[in-house]
Design a protein around this motif. Structure first.
Motif, short mmCIF file in Angstrom:
data_model
loop_
_atom_site.label_atom_id
_atom_site.label_comp_id
_atom_site.label_asym_id
_atom_site.label_seq_id
_atom_site.Cartn_x
_atom_site.Cartn_y
_atom_site.Cartn_z
N ASP A 84 0.82 -1.22 0.00
CA ASP A 84 0.00 0.00 0.00
C ASP A 84 0.86 1.27 0.00
O ASP A 84 0.33 2.38 0.02
N LYS A 86 2.82 2.25 2.38
CA LYS A 86 3.09 2.73 3.74
C LYS A 86 4.24 1.93 4.35
O LYS A 86 4.36 0.73 4.11
N SER A 87 5.04 2.62 5.15
CA SER A 87 6.17 1.95 5.76
C SER A 87 5.83 1.47 7.17
O SER A 87 5.03 2.08 7.88
N THR A 88 6.44 0.36 7.54
CA THR A 88 6.38 -0.13 8.90
C THR A 88 7.81 -0.39 9.35
O THR A 88 8.72 -0.57 8.53
#
Length: 160
Positions: free
Chosen positions: A61, A63-65
């Motif tokens: 998506d 988005k970073s984690t």
């Protein structure tokens, strides 16, 4: 887990100490890169016992984690995957030092074997401390390059 770590650290006597900060990337590569089923004593030797290894992982998506690991958790992944090979080639590295602290930034290519195609490119940043005898990393932050967002050209090649 603590007993295993103590045993591995005692096996680290054969590991090359990093007394010159400019040797850190080479010694790190020697400890971490290669075929599966290798000793991880040298990797642990290069990290302070309280070190943190942090990966920034991009999801589908966009988005970073963050994945945050202790030294034991970092080498634990390899213990759980004993046949996993891990080959990287350093593309570029820089060293910044003041007294007993240093920062080493390194960019890399990841491959399944020494000669297989590149499957990822990324950047990692080490923060190190000199204990009077050798340099040890107390933090490492890494991220693979994201599709459509390549690493800047200045990080891809060491000047000849």
């Amino acid at each position: 887990m603590l007993v295993v770590t103590q045993i591995l650290r005692s096996q680290a006597q054969d590991c090359k100490p990093v007394s010159d900060i400019h040797d850190f990337v080479r010694v790190w590569n020697d400890a971490v890169i290669g075929p599966g089923s290798r000793s991880h004593a040298c990797t642990l030797h290069l990290l302070t016992p309280d070190a943190r290894i942090t990966g920034v992982v991009m999801g589908k998506d966009g988005k970073s984690t963050r994945v945050v690991e202790s030294p034991e958790e970092f080498v634990g992944w390899y213990r759980k995957h004993p046949t996993e090979t891990f080959w990287e080639r350093t593309l570029h590295s820089t060293v910044e030092t003041y007294e007993n602290v240093a920062r080493v930034t390194r960019t890399y290519e990841v491959r399944d074997s020494e000669t297989s195609p590149v499957k990822a490119i990324g950047i990692e940043d080490f923060q190190l401390i000199f204990d009077g005898t050798e340099w040890k990393a107390f933090a490492m932050l890494w991220q693979d390059a994201s599709p459509g967002k390549p690493l800047p050209e200045r990080y891809l090649h060491d000047p000849k």
